[in-house]
Design a protein around this motif. Structure first.
Motif, PDB file in Angstrom:
ATOM      1  N   GLN A 199      23.991  13.979 -17.170  1.00  0.00           N
ATOM      2  CA  GLN A 199      25.237  14.901 -16.528  1.00  0.00           C
ATOM      3  C   GLN A 199      26.554  14.244 -17.080  1.00  0.00           C
ATOM      4  O   GLN A 199      27.543  15.033 -16.987  1.00  0.00           O
ATOM      5  CB  GLN A 199      25.114  14.352 -14.924  1.00  0.00           C
ATOM      6  CG  GLN A 199      23.843  14.948 -14.266  1.00  0.00           C
ATOM      7  CD  GLN A 199      24.354  16.191 -13.635  1.00  0.00           C
ATOM      8  OE1 GLN A 199      24.023  16.561 -12.534  1.00  0.00           O
ATOM      9  NE2 GLN A 199      25.059  16.981 -14.357  1.00  0.00           N
ATOM     10  N   TYR A 200      26.651  13.210 -17.687  1.00  0.00           N
ATOM     11  CA  TYR A 200      27.834  12.797 -18.093  1.00  0.00           C
ATOM     12  C   TYR A 200      28.354  13.473 -19.324  1.00  0.00           C
ATOM     13  O   TYR A 200      29.331  14.030 -19.590  1.00  0.00           O
ATOM     14  CB  TYR A 200      27.690  11.199 -18.474  1.00  0.00           C
ATOM     15  CG  TYR A 200      29.300  10.752 -19.186  1.00  0.00           C
ATOM     16  CD1 TYR A 200      30.212  10.382 -18.022  1.00  0.00           C
ATOM     17  CD2 TYR A 200      29.518  10.691 -20.327  1.00  0.00           C
ATOM     18  CE1 TYR A 200      31.524  10.050 -18.306  1.00  0.00           C
ATOM     19  CE2 TYR A 200      31.143  10.385 -20.678  1.00  0.00           C
ATOM     20  CZ  TYR A 200      31.759   9.888 -19.553  1.00  0.00           C
ATOM     21  OH  TYR A 200      33.152   9.638 -20.086  1.00  0.00           O
ATOM     22  N   TYR A 203      29.853  16.341 -18.178  1.00  0.00           N
ATOM     23  CA  TYR A 203      31.225  16.109 -17.660  1.00  0.00           C
ATOM     24  C   TYR A 203      32.277  15.818 -18.892  1.00  0.00           C
ATOM     25  O   TYR A 203      33.352  16.275 -18.657  1.00  0.00           O
ATOM     26  CB  TYR A 203      31.097  14.643 -17.042  1.00  0.00           C
ATOM     27  CG  TYR A 203      32.397  13.919 -16.480  1.00  0.00           C
ATOM     28  CD1 TYR A 203      33.316  14.432 -15.424  1.00  0.00           C
ATOM     29  CD2 TYR A 203      32.853  12.937 -17.197  1.00  0.00           C
ATOM     30  CE1 TYR A 203      34.376  14.004 -15.161  1.00  0.00           C
ATOM     31  CE2 TYR A 203      34.158  12.276 -16.825  1.00  0.00           C
ATOM     32  CZ  TYR A 203      34.973  12.957 -15.760  1.00  0.00           C
ATOM     33  OH  TYR A 203      35.997  12.334 -15.491  1.00  0.00           O
ATOM     34  N   LEU A 208      31.037  19.638 -15.505  1.00  0.00           N
ATOM     35  CA  LEU A 208      30.158  18.865 -14.403  1.00  0.00           C
ATOM     36  C   LEU A 208      29.619  19.777 -13.520  1.00  0.00           C
ATOM     37  O   LEU A 208      28.486  19.874 -13.048  1.00  0.00           O
ATOM     38  CB  LEU A 208      30.856  17.701 -13.915  1.00  0.00           C
ATOM     39  CG  LEU A 208      30.165  16.948 -12.890  1.00  0.00           C
ATOM     40  CD1 LEU A 208      29.111  16.097 -13.572  1.00  0.00           C
ATOM     41  CD2 LEU A 208      31.001  15.748 -12.477  1.00  0.00           C
ATOM     42  N   TRP A 209      30.604  20.751 -12.793  1.00  0.00           N
ATOM     43  CA  TRP A 209      30.208  21.473 -11.664  1.00  0.00           C
ATOM     44  C   TRP A 209      29.248  22.446 -12.085  1.00  0.00           C
ATOM     45  O   TRP A 209      28.226  22.924 -11.405  1.00  0.00           O
ATOM     46  CB  TRP A 209      31.190  22.002 -11.025  1.00  0.00           C
ATOM     47  CG  TRP A 209      31.022  23.319 -10.108  1.00  0.00           C
ATOM     48  CD1 TRP A 209      31.343  24.661 -10.195  1.00  0.00           C
ATOM     49  CD2 TRP A 209      30.228  23.136  -8.706  1.00  0.00           C
ATOM     50  NE1 TRP A 209      30.693  25.263  -9.095  1.00  0.00           N
ATOM     51  CE2 TRP A 209      30.154  24.250  -8.106  1.00  0.00           C
ATOM     52  CE3 TRP A 209      29.733  22.094  -8.026  1.00  0.00           C
ATOM     53  CZ2 TRP A 209      29.518  24.551  -6.953  1.00  0.00           C
ATOM     54  CZ3 TRP A 209      29.069  22.231  -6.880  1.00  0.00           C
ATOM     55  CH2 TRP A 209      28.935  23.369  -6.464  1.00  0.00           C
ATOM     56  N   SER A 211      26.963  22.634 -14.395  1.00  0.00           N
ATOM     57  CA  SER A 211      25.831  22.067 -14.774  1.00  0.00           C
ATOM     58  C   SER A 211      25.154  21.488 -13.631  1.00  0.00           C
ATOM     59  O   SER A 211      23.922  21.847 -13.086  1.00  0.00           O
ATOM     60  CB  SER A 211      25.907  20.532 -15.639  1.00  0.00           C
ATOM     61  OG  SER A 211      26.631  19.551 -15.117  1.00  0.00           O
ATOM     62  N   ALA A 212      26.043  20.928 -12.534  1.00  0.00           N
ATOM     63  CA  ALA A 212      25.240  20.614 -11.377  1.00  0.00           C
ATOM     64  C   ALA A 212      24.902  21.604 -10.320  1.00  0.00           C
ATOM     65  O   ALA A 212      23.508  21.518  -9.817  1.00  0.00           O
ATOM     66  CB  ALA A 212      26.433  19.417 -10.518  1.00  0.00           C
ATOM     67  N   ARG A 213      25.428  22.603 -10.220  1.00  0.00           N
ATOM     68  CA  ARG A 213      25.121  23.698  -9.293  1.00  0.00           C
ATOM     69  C   ARG A 213      23.681  24.500  -9.992  1.00  0.00           C
ATOM     70  O   ARG A 213      23.173  24.978  -9.234  1.00  0.00           O
ATOM     71  CB  ARG A 213      26.316  24.843  -9.290  1.00  0.00           C
ATOM     72  CG  ARG A 213      26.473  25.543 -10.314  1.00  0.00           C
ATOM     73  CD  ARG A 213      27.717  26.517 -10.408  1.00  0.00           C
ATOM     74  NE  ARG A 213      26.965  27.738  -9.576  1.00  0.00           N
ATOM     75  CZ  ARG A 213      26.343  28.746  -9.858  1.00  0.00           C
ATOM     76  NH1 ARG A 213      25.645  28.761 -11.163  1.00  0.00           N
ATOM     77  NH2 ARG A 213      25.905  29.776  -9.146  1.00  0.00           N
ATOM     78  N   TRP A 216      20.860  21.256 -10.219  1.00  0.00           N
ATOM     79  CA  TRP A 216      20.098  20.541  -8.905  1.00  0.00           C
ATOM     80  C   TRP A 216      19.394  21.982  -8.090  1.00  0.00           C
ATOM     81  O   TRP A 216      18.913  21.205  -7.040  1.00  0.00           O
ATOM     82  CB  TRP A 216      21.267  19.798  -8.099  1.00  0.00           C
ATOM     83  CG  TRP A 216      21.418  18.689  -8.934  1.00  0.00           C
ATOM     84  CD1 TRP A 216      22.585  18.292  -9.896  1.00  0.00           C
ATOM     85  CD2 TRP A 216      21.004  17.559  -8.683  1.00  0.00           C
ATOM     86  NE1 TRP A 216      22.697  17.111 -10.251  1.00  0.00           N
ATOM     87  CE2 TRP A 216      21.590  16.450  -9.609  1.00  0.00           C
ATOM     88  CE3 TRP A 216      19.806  16.876  -8.195  1.00  0.00           C
ATOM     89  CZ2 TRP A 216      21.214  15.241  -9.789  1.00  0.00           C
ATOM     90  CZ3 TRP A 216      19.493  15.713  -7.989  1.00  0.00           C
ATOM     91  CH2 TRP A 216      20.114  14.953  -8.863  1.00  0.00           C
ATOM     92  N   THR A 220      16.605  18.667  -7.254  1.00  0.00           N
ATOM     93  CA  THR A 220      16.700  17.915  -6.138  1.00  0.00           C
ATOM     94  C   THR A 220      15.494  17.852  -5.840  1.00  0.00           C
ATOM     95  O   THR A 220      15.102  16.436  -5.103  1.00  0.00           O
ATOM     96  CB  THR A 220      17.549  19.009  -5.028  1.00  0.00           C
ATOM     97  OG1 THR A 220      18.806  19.376  -5.256  1.00  0.00           O
ATOM     98  CG2 THR A 220      17.395  18.303  -3.742  1.00  0.00           C
ATOM     99  N   THR A 281      16.462  29.166 -11.595  1.00  0.00           N
ATOM    100  CA  THR A 281      17.567  28.244 -12.281  1.00  0.00           C
ATOM    101  C   THR A 281      18.057  29.011 -13.567  1.00  0.00           C
ATOM    102  O   THR A 281      19.398  29.132 -13.572  1.00  0.00           O
ATOM    103  CB  THR A 281      16.988  26.777 -13.000  1.00  0.00           C
ATOM    104  OG1 THR A 281      16.679  26.197 -11.812  1.00  0.00           O
ATOM    105  CG2 THR A 281      18.131  26.140 -13.460  1.00  0.00           C
ATOM    106  N   ILE A 295      20.115  24.151  -2.858  1.00  0.00           N
ATOM    107  CA  ILE A 295      20.254  22.754  -3.076  1.00  0.00           C
ATOM    108  C   ILE A 295      19.937  22.179  -1.661  1.00  0.00           C
ATOM    109  O   ILE A 295      19.221  21.157  -1.387  1.00  0.00           O
ATOM    110  CB  ILE A 295      21.446  22.366  -3.753  1.00  0.00           C
ATOM    111  CG1 ILE A 295      21.172  22.843  -5.260  1.00  0.00           C
ATOM    112  CG2 ILE A 295      21.703  20.799  -3.875  1.00  0.00           C
ATOM    113  CD1 ILE A 295      22.694  22.830  -6.078  1.00  0.00           C
TER     114      ILE A 295
END
Length: 331
Positions: A199-200, A203, A208-209, A211-213, A216, A220, A281, A295
């Protein structure tokens, strides 16, 4: 009355009762009920005057064994698999929430360590994730499709491969529990550092957003059940280190059985996570609200089944057993 005097006064009755249960002696239901009532009376007394003592634990074990023997003639549900997931497993898992918390905290700690290491050591991400994976990700970022890795395989092949790989990781997390639980913590460490550094990396690229959306959506459930698999290994390890009132062998057997039940419970969730990663995904163009909904629903499902529902069903079972005991006492 002092605990020692209480034990001395009733020890012979308890040993007789234990012998009846352990040797499967055939006695009349009325006689068994009388013994059961006496034991539950003693258990209530011990809970009041000797809480958390060995005497209470011993009497609680006797009462539980008697309850199972009295009600063993009840017909087993034909839907055994459904019963396992809706009643047997959640009821058992309630007693292992402590191990679940430990697995979660260790995993979270190493996520932070992974991100911190990636931020302070330039080559850490490459040394941990590998040059090939990092180079591929950077190429995808340059092409304007940072999550392109999820589109490289066919949907079904990705679903099957990811599901089998996640189950393999879960098996390791359980199997390493035989190393007194240390191996299971190692799996939590390994996956936590991987997630944190991964994740870093995004970032650093101001993604970051994005990748996270995306990650996850399947992550999750995937990450949650890896932590739960780690919990199953800790259950095995604890059974070896802390036998409590059982012999070490009895405690170990119980720990392995419970650990296996926890492991089996994760399989449907790994299949769901694999399906999401293989078929959902890859659609990185989906709106944010839909990704957030998936999520959130995934997180709610995990929290309900592994935390909230076991607490609810444990309370219901406790009330039911209390009423049944009162019913027997009034007869």
């Amino acid at each position: 009355m002092r605990e020692a005097a209480f034990v001395k006064q009733n020890k012979d009755k308890w040993l007789t009762f234990e012998s009846v249960l352990s040797n499967n002696m055939v006695i009349s239901p009325d006689e068994l009920s009388s013994l059961y009532i006496e034991i539950t009376d003693h258990l209530s007394y011990a809970k009041t005057f000797y809480p958390n003592s060995n005497t209470q634990a011993y009497l609680n074990g006797l009462a539980s064994s008697a309850h199972r023997k009295i009600y063993k003639t009840k017909k087993e549900s034909k839907n055994r698999l459904i019963t396992f997931f809706t009643h047997e497993f959640p009821l058992m898992f309630r007693q292992h929430h402590r191990e679940l918390l430990v697995a979660f905290l260790v995993f979270t700690l190493f996520v932070v360590i992974g991100a911190f290491s990636a931020a302070n050591e330039g080559d850490f991400v490459r040394s941990f994730l590998g040059d090939g994976y990092v180079n591929m990700t950077m190429n995808n970022i340059e092409k304007g499709d940072p999550m392109g890795v999820y589109k490289e395989q066919g949907e079904f092949n990705m679903f099957l491969g990811i599901t089998l790989n996640n189950i393999k990781v879960a098996l390791y997390a359980f199997g390493y529990g035989f190393m007194l639980g240390i191996g299971s913590l190692f799996i939590m460490m390994q996956n936590g550092i991987m997630l944190g550094s991964f994740q870093y990396m995004f970032y650093q690229q101001d993604l970051l957003w994005e990748s996270a959306r995306t990650i996850w959506i399947h992550g999750t459930i995937e990450i949650a059940v890896i932590i739960i698999a780690g919990c199953s290994g800790l259950v095995v390890g604890n059974s070896m280190l802390f036998p409590g009132t059982y012999t070490r062998l009895e405690s170990f057997v119980r720990g392995v059985k419970n650990g296996l039940k926890i492991l089996v419970s994760t399989i449907p969730f790994f299949i769901i996570a694999g399906f999401l990663e293989g078929f959902v995904t890859r659609h990185t163009e989906m709106p944010d609200w839909l990704a957030i909904f998936i999520i959130s629903a995934s997180l709610a499902l995990i929290l309900f089944y592994y935390v909230i529902y076991p607490i609810q069903i444990h309370k219901k079972e406790h009330i039911k057993n209390t009423l049944e005991t009162q019913e027997l006492t009034t007869k």
